[in-house]
Design an enzyme around this catalytic site. Structure first.
Site, PDB file in Angstrom:
ATOM      1  N   ASP A  14       0.860  -1.173   0.000  1.00 23.72           N
ATOM      2  CA  ASP A  14       0.000   0.000   0.000  1.00 23.72           C
ATOM      3  C   ASP A  14       0.903   1.231   0.000  1.00 23.72           C
ATOM      4  O   ASP A  14       2.096   1.138   0.351  1.00 23.72           O
ATOM      5  CB  ASP A  14      -0.887  -0.043   1.251  1.00 23.72           C
ATOM      6  CG  ASP A  14      -1.690   1.227   1.456  1.00 23.72           C
ATOM      7  OD1 ASP A  14      -2.287   1.706   0.489  1.00 23.72           O
ATOM      8  OD2 ASP A  14      -1.706   1.730   2.598  1.00 23.72           O
ATOM      9  N   ASP A  16      -0.313   5.014   0.926  1.00 25.94           N
ATOM     10  CA  ASP A  16      -0.619   6.010   1.953  1.00 25.94           C
ATOM     11  C   ASP A  16      -0.473   5.437   3.364  1.00 25.94           C
ATOM     12  O   ASP A  16      -1.129   4.453   3.727  1.00 25.94           O
ATOM     13  CB  ASP A  16      -2.038   6.540   1.768  1.00 25.94           C
ATOM     14  CG  ASP A  16      -2.194   7.325   0.466  1.00 25.94           C
ATOM     15  OD1 ASP A  16      -1.169   7.650  -0.152  1.00 25.94           O
ATOM     16  OD2 ASP A  16      -3.343   7.597   0.072  1.00 25.94           O
TER      17      ASP A  16
END
Length: 239
Positions: A14, A16
């Site tokens: 991922d 963020d």
């Protein structure tokens, strides 16, 4: 030169609050304001959401709305403009917010001969630039529809978020004939539990409260980073 050890595998990351601190869409917003794509009021709205994101993690409704607003910024603009903007924000804002520990883990996977793919809700062009600049294998992001190279404001297959991340990760693994049981996934958000459960080696990175409880209950590894280490790494880069 990398040396492959063990079966072929992919490490999915991922972006963020996992690869970098905060929400990449905020920095897209600031860059868009500097290029006069949006108003100061838009930047203030993005800034408030960034502050909340850093404080309490992802709020599904709020972040989804702002992701759509971030995508809407580019309506009527060209893909080349977004790529140029992405390079600018990487150099001016993102590089100093990369978690050094997570980047080191990604590079360790590459050294071991594994592929490393970003799986993120940010626009595909932004994700591609981050992956390119970090010399990762590739990126799976939210695809913005275009006509003659101009963004229409529509999305292709929706936002790459939640269960959609698991879907695209599964597709890329199947296309490469890679067993997901040998793969890794890294995320901070409970929204990415479908992705984390998809692989044989899930890792929670600075997890939100829900993911932390989930990870502890299942004995998943938890990576914890400190802002002080991020600031030290950033200061070192500036010397």
């Amino acid at each position: 030169m990398s040396e492959e050890s063990g079966p072929r595998a992919i490490a999915f990351f991922d972006v963020d609050n996992t690869l970098l601190r905060g929400a990449s869409l905020y920095h897209v917003g600031v860059g868009a304001w500097r290029m006069r794509f949006i108003s100061l009021a838009d930047v203030v709205a993005f800034g408030w959401s960034q502050t909340r994101f850093l404080a309490v993690g992802e709020d599904g409704v709020n972040i989804s709305r702002l992701r759509l607003r971030a995508m809407d910024i580019m309506t009527g603009r060209t893909r080349d403009e977004l790529v140029t903007l992405s390079h600018e924000i990487f150099d001016s804002r993102l590089i100093q917010r990369l978690w050094p520990e997570t980047v080191a883990v990604a590079r360790a996977h590459l050294t071991a001969g594994r592929e490393v793919w970003l799986v993120t809700a940010t626009a595909q062009e932004v994700a591609d630039v981050i992956a390119e600049r970090l010399e990762l294998t590739g990126a799976l992001g939210t695809r913005l529809a275009t006509v003659d190279g101009i963004f229409t404001g529509q999305l292709v297959d929706g936002i790459c978020h939640g269960s959609r991340k698991a879907d695209v990760a599964r597709e890329i693994a199947q296309a490469r004939e890679i067993d997901l049981a040998h793969c890794w996934a890294y995320s901070d958000s409970h929204n990415d539990i479908p992705l984390l459960e998809l692989v044989g080696n899930p890792v929670a990175v600075n997890p939100d409260a829900t993911l932390r409880r989930y990870a502890v209950a299942r004995g998943w590894p938890i990576m914890r980073m400190k802002v002080a280490q991020l600031k030290a790494a950033s200061a070192s880069k500036k010397r």
